[in-house]
Design a protein around this motif. Sequence first.
Motif, PDB file in Angstrom:
ATOM      1  N   THR A   1      50.630  24.052 -36.419  1.00 20.05           N
ATOM      2  CA  THR A   1      50.833  24.023 -34.964  1.00 20.05           C
ATOM      3  C   THR A   1      51.058  25.425 -34.410  1.00 20.05           C
TER       4      THR A   1
ATOM      5  N   ARG B   1      54.552  26.138 -33.122  1.00 18.56           N
ATOM      6  CA  ARG B   1      55.087  25.368 -31.994  1.00 18.56           C
ATOM      7  C   ARG B   1      55.963  24.204 -32.441  1.00 18.56           C
TER       8      ARG B   1
ATOM      9  N   VAL C   1      56.069  19.887 -33.781  1.00 19.40           N
ATOM     10  CA  VAL C   1      55.377  18.621 -33.531  1.00 19.40           C
ATOM     11  C   VAL C   1      56.125  17.785 -32.497  1.00 19.40           C
ATOM     12  N   GLU C   2      55.405  16.927 -31.820  1.00 17.19           N
ATOM     13  CA  GLU C   2      56.004  16.021 -30.834  1.00 17.19           C
ATOM     14  C   GLU C   2      56.800  14.918 -31.514  1.00 17.19           C
ATOM     15  N   GLY C   3      56.354  14.488 -32.687  1.00 18.25           N
ATOM     16  CA  GLY C   3      57.043  13.436 -33.413  1.00 18.25           C
ATOM     17  C   GLY C   3      56.597  13.400 -34.858  1.00 18.25           C
TER      18      GLY C   3
ATOM     19  N   PRO D   1      60.231  19.217 -35.188  1.00 20.83           N
ATOM     20  CA  PRO D   1      59.963  18.763 -33.822  1.00 20.83           C
ATOM     21  C   PRO D   1      60.210  19.845 -32.768  1.00 20.83           C
ATOM     22  N   VAL D   2      59.402  19.804 -31.704  1.00 23.54           N
ATOM     23  CA  VAL D   2      59.625  20.667 -30.549  1.00 23.54           C
ATOM     24  C   VAL D   2      60.841  20.149 -29.786  1.00 23.54           C
ATOM     25  N   CYS D   3      61.298  20.896 -28.815  1.00 22.63           N
ATOM     26  CA  CYS D   3      62.398  20.441 -27.971  1.00 22.63           C
ATOM     27  C   CYS D   3      61.993  19.125 -27.312  1.00 22.63           C
ATOM     28  N   GLY D   4      62.789  18.103 -27.484  1.00 23.38           N
ATOM     29  CA  GLY D   4      62.463  16.786 -26.953  1.00 23.38           C
ATOM     30  C   GLY D   4      61.614  15.945 -27.885  1.00 23.38           C
ATOM     31  N   GLY D   5      61.236  16.493 -29.051  1.00 25.00           N
ATOM     32  CA  GLY D   5      60.433  15.750 -30.012  1.00 25.00           C
ATOM     33  C   GLY D   5      61.264  14.669 -30.693  1.00 25.00           C
ATOM     34  N   ARG D   6      60.597  13.825 -31.460  1.00 25.41           N
ATOM     35  CA  ARG D   6      61.269  12.690 -32.090  1.00 25.41           C
ATOM     36  C   ARG D   6      61.039  12.675 -33.591  1.00 25.41           C
TER      37      ARG D   6
ATOM     38  N   ARG E   1      68.218  20.259 -29.592  1.00 22.54           N
ATOM     39  CA  ARG E   1      66.775  20.292 -29.366  1.00 22.54           C
ATOM     40  C   ARG E   1      66.432  19.156 -28.470  1.00 22.54           C
TER      41      ARG E   1
END
Length: 55
Positions: A4, A7, A9-11, A28-33, A55
Motif C-alpha cells: 500500500t 499507507r 489498509v482499510e480493513g 490499518p489506516v486511521c479509522g480502519g478495522r 487510530r
Amino acid sequence: MAATDGRGVEGLIEKVAAQVWSSALKLPVCGGRVGTCGAITGDQPHAELRGVSNR
C-alpha cells in the motif's frame, strides 16, 4: 505496508493471533478495522492498546 506504499489498509481479518497480532495492529489506516476469527498460534496475544485506540 509495502503493498500500500506505506499507507496501510482499510480493513483486515486476522486469524493467526498471538504470532502476528502486534504486527497486524499496525496495518490499518486511521479509522480502519481489524477483525479476528481464531487463535491458531495462541489465545493470549500481546497488544499495545494505546496505539489502537488512537487510530
